[in-house]
Enzyme design. Structure first.
Site, PDB file in Angstrom:
ATOM      1  N   ASP A 201       0.848  -1.199   0.000  1.00 29.62           N
ATOM      2  CA  ASP A 201       0.000   0.000   0.000  1.00 29.62           C
ATOM      3  C   ASP A 201       0.882   1.248   0.000  1.00 29.62           C
ATOM      4  OD1 ASP A 201      -3.120   0.228   0.269  1.00 29.62           O
ATOM      5  OD2 ASP A 201      -2.308   1.890   1.441  1.00 29.62           O
ATOM      6  N   HIS A 259      -2.869   5.792   4.568  1.00 27.82           N
ATOM      7  CA  HIS A 259      -3.709   4.657   4.172  1.00 27.82           C
ATOM      8  C   HIS A 259      -3.086   3.327   4.595  1.00 27.82           C
ATOM      9  CE1 HIS A 259      -5.933   2.200   1.008  1.00 27.82           C
ATOM     10  NE2 HIS A 259      -6.902   3.012   1.365  1.00 27.82           N
ATOM     11  N   SER A 474     -11.361  -0.599   0.790  1.00 29.06           N
ATOM     12  CA  SER A 474      -9.952  -0.648   1.218  1.00 29.06           C
ATOM     13  C   SER A 474      -9.813  -1.264   2.597  1.00 29.06           C
ATOM     14  CB  SER A 474      -9.375   0.774   1.289  1.00 29.06           C
ATOM     15  OG  SER A 474      -8.857   1.198   0.076  1.00 29.06           O
TER      16      SER A 474
END
Length: 541
Positions: A201, A259, A474
């Site tokens: 990621d 994230h 996600s």
């Protein structure tokens, strides 16, 4: 546990909505040298159906590294293009990103046009050449969390980015005890080691609860988070999530910053004894190139193969979580031949469970790699020794009450649904971006604390380390990945040589997923009556 696995055939009765229309600002396309493939204007061969929309790098093709430049140039000659100088270091990879150039007269270099010329001249070569797609993080957009609105993270009508969804969420005050990261004694862990969950990621950053120290060097992200420099060196520069702000003159936090740290926290909340392998393959703008991801996955395949061959299971990776994707322009057969599908298939054949987010545009269009879940495995005429691996698991999102999230993609390619809305998890603690409290007045306060009374600061995480993120598939993907890792703890490891260890890894992975699927979904204490089909609830109706 709240994971919904639909019964076979259940999705065939659900409505499907297709027609994905990419909405990406030109500035973003220019940043990556990319363009949108428009089915209405795309050139194609006489017998070729119209392609689906996708986003790709306009001057790059992905080719097997063994393909000769002369063969490519011959197939490109009819459209006055050729291959530029190739990177000699790329010969160590199965797949290589090659750059296109004009070969003679002035032409608009376009990878899609180049691919059609290759298909017309050499069908065999065209089978192994593909576009270099842009993949986007599967977190929500600013318009109704992805329905239908701009593609993830890009707010419309605001060139300064002041309404980007990085600010639709905020730091939260959360008193969470430090996780007990010891291997479980009751019941005992039959695996005998920590399960390893790889999160590819935006990387990771300082967070006390995760045990990632401030200014952590590349080789040491703390006792429970690992960086593999061999993999990281072929992806993006370093494992740290950077930059905080895409435009330092404005200083607004990039929408996808943090994230990867957030996903890591979801895994650790569910299976705190797991070890995380964090690889930064995506920028903090929530975008990566397919070529970057494919190279990193190739190196991950080599790592897992080495663990199985040598018996050094500390290097084994058990689960891979991916929260990004793209919409492929071709058929499922075209998807299956892609370099990305090949590497993910290789990982699954080694016993790695692959979990991917289904995307957030409320569409049935196939979001890849999540949609690879329906690929025939192994592909026709491709013999694979040993037991067949479990298919890729694609995950859409549930709301806190167990309903399906409005933004989540849905189709017969979605394997399951898991929590992905109003999620709280870890966030980098060394961040205070340029947003300030709306109201702030001086007031005496404790030593070391701000000497003010103020409204909440939406991007000051220095004392929190936790964030509320409104939602996205996600966050559903690492939830399922962690649950698989939790089940793997109960499976004993065996095998004395490569073939035996490989077969054992595949069987353990399959058994873990089967056990997870057999567990009942947690119902509501007092279930609400079902809403009749086509009835919209709201506004007093």
């Amino acid at each position: 546990m709240t994971i919904y696995w639909p019964r076979p055939g259940a999705m065939s009765r659900e409505p499907e909505v297709q027609g994905f229309a990419p909405q990406v600002p030109q500035e973003v396309l220019d940043r990556y040298g990319a363009k949108v493939l428009d089915p209405a204007t795309a050139v194609r061969l006489p017998d070729q159906p119209a392609p689906r929309p996708t986003i790709y790098r306009s001057s790059v093709l992905l080719v097997p590294s063994g393909v000769r430049t002369d063969d490519l140039d011959a197939a490109l000659a009819p459209v006055d293009m050729r291959i530029g100088d190739r990177d000699p270091d790329a010969r160590g990879f199965a797949t290589e990103a090659v750059t296109l150039q004009a070969s003679g007269r002035a032409v608009s270099v376009d990878a899609w046009v180049a691919l059609q010329s290759i298909r017309n001249v050499d069908e065999g070569l065209a089978e192994v050449v593909s576009l270099d797609h842009l993949l986007f993080a599967s977190a929500p957009s600013t318009v109704l969390e992805g329905v239908p609105g701009a593609i993830q993270g890009f707010g419309p009508n605001d060139p300064a980015g002041l309404t980007w969804n990085g600010y639709s969420d905020s730091p939260v005050e959360l008193t969470m005890p430090q996780a007990n990261r010891a291997l479980p004694a009751q019941p005992p862990s039959l695996l005998g080691r920590r399960p390893v969950v790889a999160v590819f990621d935006t990387g990771i950053r300082f967070n006390n609860w995760l045990g990632v120290p401030a200014g952590a060097p590349q080789a040491n992200l703390g006792p429970f988070v690992e960086s593999d420099q061999t993999i990281q060196s072929v992806a993006l520069a370093g494992p740290q999530d950077v930059p905080v702000a895409a435009n330092p003159l404005i200083g607004i936090q990039s929408w996808c910053f943090g994230h990867g740290t957030f996903l890591a926290g979801i895994v650790q909340q569910i299976v705190p004894c797991a070890r995380l392998l964090s690889v930064r393959v995506m920028n903090s703008d929530g975008i990566t190139e397919e070529a970057v991801l494919v190279k990193a996955l190739e190196r991950l395949v080599i790592r897992v193969e080495d663990a199985l061959k040598t018996g050094n299971m500390a290097k084994m990776v058990d689960v891979l979580s991916l929260s990004m994707g793209y919409y492929h322009e071709g058929t499922q057969a075209d998807e299956a031949k892609s370099a990305l599908a090949v590497q993910l298939r290789a990982l699954r054949s080694l016993g790695v469970v692959v979990v991917a987010a289904a995307g957030n545009l409320a569409t049935s269009d196939r979001f890849c790699p999540a949609a690879f879940s329906t690929h025939q495995d192994p592909p026709p005429n491709v013999p694979v020794p040993g037991p067949p691996p479990y298919p890729l698991i694609s995950v859409s999102a549930l709301n806190p009450n167990g309903s399906k999230a409005l933004f989540g993609n849905q189709g017969n390619w979605v394997s399951c649904w898991a929590p992905g809305t109003q999620v709280v998890s870890t966030f980098p603690q060394d961040v205070n971006a340029s947003r300030s409290p709306i109201v702030q007045v001086a007031s005496a306060n404790g030593t070391g604390l701000p000497q003010t009374r103020e409204s909440a600061d939406s991007d000051d995480y220095r004392r929190s380390g936790f964030r509320l993120w409104r939602g996205g598939t996600s966050f559903s993907a690492p939830h399922v990945a962690a649950q698989v890792a939790l089940e793997l703890l109960k499976k004993a490891e065996a095998g004395q040589d490569f073939a035996a260890r490989k077969a054992d890894a595949v069987n353990r992975a399959n058994a873990a997923v089967d056990t997870l699927k057999a567990q009942p979904t947690m119902p509501l204490p007092n279930p609400m009556p079902a809403v009749p089909e086509h009835v919209v609830v709201g506004d007093g109706q």
